[in-house]
Design an enzyme around this catalytic site. Sequence first.
Site: not given
Ligand code: PLP
Length: 359
Positions: A97-98, A101, A110, A114, A117, A119, A283, A320, A327
């Site tokens: 999503r970034y 990352r 798990c 939780c 959760c 997910r 969420d 989120d 976020k």
């Molecule tokens: C939260 C998240 C991240 C990491 O976010 P940071 O703000 O860098 O901790 C990376 N990928 C996804 C899909 C996320 O939901």
Amino acid sequence: MADSWQRQLRRAARSLDELRARFLPGLEITPEMREAERRFPTAVTEHYASLVERPDFSDPIFRQCVPSGEELVPAPWASRDPLAEEPCSPLPRLVRRYPDRAVLLACDACACRCRHCFRKRVSARGGPAVSDAELAAVARWLRANPRVEDVLVSGGDPLVLPDARVAAILDALRSVPTVRVVRIATRLPATLPARFTRGLVRILAAARRGGGPAVFVSAHFNHPRELAPEAVEACARLVDAGIPVQNQAVLLRGVNDDPATMEALCRALYRVRVRPYYLFQADLAEGIEHLRTPLETGLRIMARLRANLSGPAIPNFCLDPPGHAGKIELAPATVARRSRGATTLRAGDGTPFRYPDPV
Ligand SMILES: *Cc1c(COP(=O)(O)O)cnc(C)c1O
């Protein structure tokens, strides 16, 4: 090895009846709780159950792990994939999503399920852990996408996997020179601290050697009582081995949604060298309406944390939203008023301060 972590994991209670028979004799089971247990997976470790003080939903530990009839309350916005991760999935086990990352969903299992959760779509699936062939595909994808330099290993909980599988995941990521950081997201410091054996810690610490990626552990403590001596010891082993531990808490009604509890949690984490990193607004996941709070609650808590805590002990309060947007940070308003040539700010205690623009 009567109390090995593998045995504790195998012996987790996976139903209300097992939970009552083995760990919580005072548990009263209603038909609604049985319906909730059918709808969403249940698992509680003996360690986590041992932290319960009152066997009812007023107890913050009990509330996070025992299926409640309130999970059946429908909400029009509740989603099985509240972050819309599935459309952002370039490979079955990857979520991106970034630009820089990605998340690797290493397994569905798990130690503890939780109730909050987000997910559950993954955890309810109960499929196998990431295979060697899948790891090879992930490594190929990462080589073809060198902008992704930070990989979050999540699931499920990746550390329920045997040491050899954890090592295989880290080896696959190490084989991609553009992967600079690996973050391992795990609830086990709170639910199965015995998992953090010297052997595991050695594997995590070794990943960085010879130019490998920096490895962090993202823990998930929501209540100060979860920082039991065993949990503190697990975190100390990681930090002593050079693995920074940060915490991602979730704001939950009846668990930690009051300023004093959240302040106590952040203080306790900071003292044991675990950096409070995120405080997440719950969420819009299925079955958690009774655990969600209004945004105002979190903002009030953040104002208290700002006023009372050392800077490094203060988490970022975030929500989120689904999809690529990323976020959204939430903070109590500090800008009271913009006027000609100046901005009026509000300090933590409410005192106004007029800051002039440059002449
Ligand atoms: C939260 C998240 C991240 C990491 O976010 P940071 O703000 O860098 O901790 C990376 N990928 C996804 C899909 C996320 O939901």
